[in-house]
Design an enzyme around this catalytic site. Structure first.
Site, PDB file in Angstrom:
ATOM      1  N   ASP A  49      -5.697 -11.997  -3.731  1.00  0.00           N
ATOM      2  CA  ASP A  49      -7.062 -12.311  -3.276  1.00  0.00           C
ATOM      3  C   ASP A  49      -7.718 -11.100  -2.604  1.00  0.00           C
ATOM      4  O   ASP A  49      -8.201 -11.197  -1.458  1.00  0.00           O
ATOM      5  CB  ASP A  49      -7.046 -13.493  -2.290  1.00  0.00           C
ATOM      6  N   GLU A 197     -13.945 -21.332  -7.085  1.00  0.00           N
ATOM      7  CA  GLU A 197     -13.592 -20.901  -5.719  1.00  0.00           C
ATOM      8  C   GLU A 197     -13.945 -19.430  -5.555  1.00  0.00           C
ATOM      9  O   GLU A 197     -14.547 -18.829  -6.446  1.00  0.00           O
ATOM     10  CB  GLU A 197     -12.087 -21.128  -5.471  1.00  0.00           C
TER      11      GLU A 197
END
Ligand code: 6LW
Length: 531
Positions: A49, A197
């Site tokens: 991420d 997301e």
């Protein structure tokens, strides 16, 4: 009959035209006359991420860190390719004393302050921390009333700041207090992929761009983007979505899979770049990966008024043949750590914030000292463990250890662990004799190898990785290692053990339900990666 013949000829002519004109628009030939300027992943191992920001000619990058402490590693670079870890955002126990489970983070710099915003999924949700200096100190968390995961901060030119998360609900925020201002409005539904997301907002050429991840973090992972004239929408999807994915033919042969969760940065030479993560498979079909999701970098072409095009065809190869900022190679770090500093290096983590009575460096002996508690790896809380991310498919790691367990419950050694599952190379006692063995834990099943009797004195332990296998061995003469066991790597892969982390390798001790009396002393820890 005649109609059928016409139809057949129509389709075959069409397919011939399609073949001749463009056999597969997704597959681009690699121009091998260009040199390889850098290789992906740029930060190998479970650094997932990624989020990046620029301050002048300096770049800062953070990644998620889940249960590991210190949390949210922060890296610095001058060229976007070579990254050096400079600290952690969660570096003091008081910031989040327990139940750490940090998902994706965003880093931004605004008017002299760094902001890192993320989610602790196991406790109070979303928060941000600030710092003047990326190395720290970072502030305590400022908890905010924002739903779900993956919060992003956007600073508009008019001085307003906004927060948006995986719900795509946008709210203005006062970052001096963390108070949300005015309405929360859902501004986008994504592009139709599952698990939308990881939003990030950018402003360019009068448009607000809202980028996200879709498809889940496995093979269907994708990066999609939309844009609007107003920050509040309506956001119109890019007709060329996804702008990056390996779910299609162009990506299926690539070593790196599951690419997504991206952030974009404008470099100081006006070039655009995307950081995102993907994983390298180590075993068989279906693919299994042990190294976690690793940070990659690809060039972006973002013409004025147009949509960003990622590395030509939206793929992330191992080798990039594209001009970069002037590359500034980093010094090679030693592979062996002889514990000469009282503080552990930045690459090390414990599981959850730990107690210094159970994990410390003894400066007089240059030894890492571990004292087992009642907790085993996989138990809730902070079992006695110090480790680093596996960063290579092929590696060798070893230690020299002094440990005389007082009973069969006391064990210490080396371990490979992922999401509570673990493969251990263990020194313990059996029938009142000191022994070394391997214990592999798969869910509720525990496998124990043959035991090897130890002579008095220290013991070298070694774990090697080949990709498909882990090999466990020991010696007491400093050489001539005896192999105890080999284990299939896929049983520690993320596909097997679940969730989002990669394998850690490290040193550990446990009293298996009781506090240990004896200390395990480690004279060195060595990790050498080859690929
Ligand atoms: C993260 C989400 C994701 O918060 O995985 O791949 C989740 N993307 O955006 C955990 O890392």
């Amino acid at each position: 009959m005649r109609i059928l013949a016409v139809l057949i000829s129509f389709f075959s002519i069409n397919s011939i035209i399609a073949q001749t004109v463009n056999p597969n628009p997704w597959v681009m030939d690699t121009d091998t006359t260009k040199t390889v300027t850098y290789k992906n992943p740029i930060i190998p191992g479970f650094y997932s991420d990624p989020s990046v920001c620029r301050v002048g000619e300096d770049y800062y990058l953070v990644t998620s860190s889940f249960e590991y402490f210190p949390g949210v590693p922060i890296f610095h670079s001058r060229d976007l390719v070579n990254w050096k870890q400079v600290g952690h955002v969660i570096h003091r126990k008081e910031q989040i004393p327990k139940d750490l489970n940090i998902f994706a983070a965003t880093i931004r710099h605004h008017k002299g302050t760094f902001y890192m915003i993320t989610t602790n999924v196991s406790t109070k949700g979303n928060f941000y921390m600030t710092a003047k200096n990326p190395e720290g100190p970072w502030s305590n968390p400022i908890w905010i009333d924002v739903a779900e995961i993956d919060p992003d901060l956007f600073f508009d030119d008019d001085g307003r700041s906004y927060v948006i998360s995986s719900t795509f609900e946008l709210t203005e925020i006062d970052l001096s207090t963390g108070k949300l201002i005015g309405e929360k409005r859902k501004v986008w539904n994504g592009n139709g992929g599952r698990y939308p997301e990881a939003p990030h907002i950018y402003k360019k050429d009068g448009f607000y761009y809202l980028m996200a991840a879709e498809g889940g973090t496995e093979e269907a992972h994708s990066v999609t983007i939309s844009r609007s004239n107003s920050i509040w929408g309506p956001y119109i999807n890019n007709p060329s979505n996804p702008i990056a994915t390996h779910v299609n033919v162009a990506g299926m042969g690539k070593h790196i899979q599951g690419i997504g969760h991206a952030d974009i940065v404008l470099a100081h030479d006006s070039s655009w770049w995307m950081v995102l993560h993907g994983y390298r498979s180590v075993a068989g079909y279906p693919p299994h990966h042990t190294l976690g999701r690793e940070t990659c970098l690809v060039p972006v072409n973002w013409p004025e008024g147009g949509w960003p095009v990622v590395n030509g065809n939206g793929t992330v190869p191992l080798e990039i043949r594209h001009s970069t900022l002037p590359l500034q190679k980093l010094a090679i770090t030693p592979t062996r750590d002889e514990f000469q500093n009282t503080s552990l290096g930045l690459k090390y983590n414990t599981i959850q914030p730990y107690d210094e009575k159970h994990i410390y460096v003894d400066p007089s002996e240059s030894q890492l000292v571990l004292k087992g508690t009642s907790l085993k790896i996989g138990d809730k809380g902070s079992p006695t463990f110090v480790g680093q991310r596996l960063t290579d498919i092929s590696f060798t790691s070893s230690t020299l250890m002094e440990f005389n367990p007082s009973g069969e419950n006391e064990v210490a050694g080396m371990t490979l662990t992922n999401n509570g599952s673990h493969f251990d190379l263990v020194v313990s006692k059996s029938d009142n004799t000191r022994v070394v063995y391997v214990e592999l834990q798969f869910g509720q099943t525990v496998y124990r190898s043959k035991e090897f009797i130890l002579k008095p004195g220290p013991v070298n332990l070694k774990i090697e990785g080949t990709g498909p296998e882990f090999i466990f061995s020991y010696t007491q003469n400093g050489e001539n290692f005896t192999i105890i066991e080999k284990a299939d790597a896929r049983f520690l892969s993320t596909e097997t053990v679940g969730w989002f982390t990669g394998v850690y390798i490290g040193l550990y001790a446990t009293g298996n339900g009781k506090s240990s009396k004896e200390l395990a002393r480690y004279n060195y820890f060595e990790y050498e990666g080859r690929q």
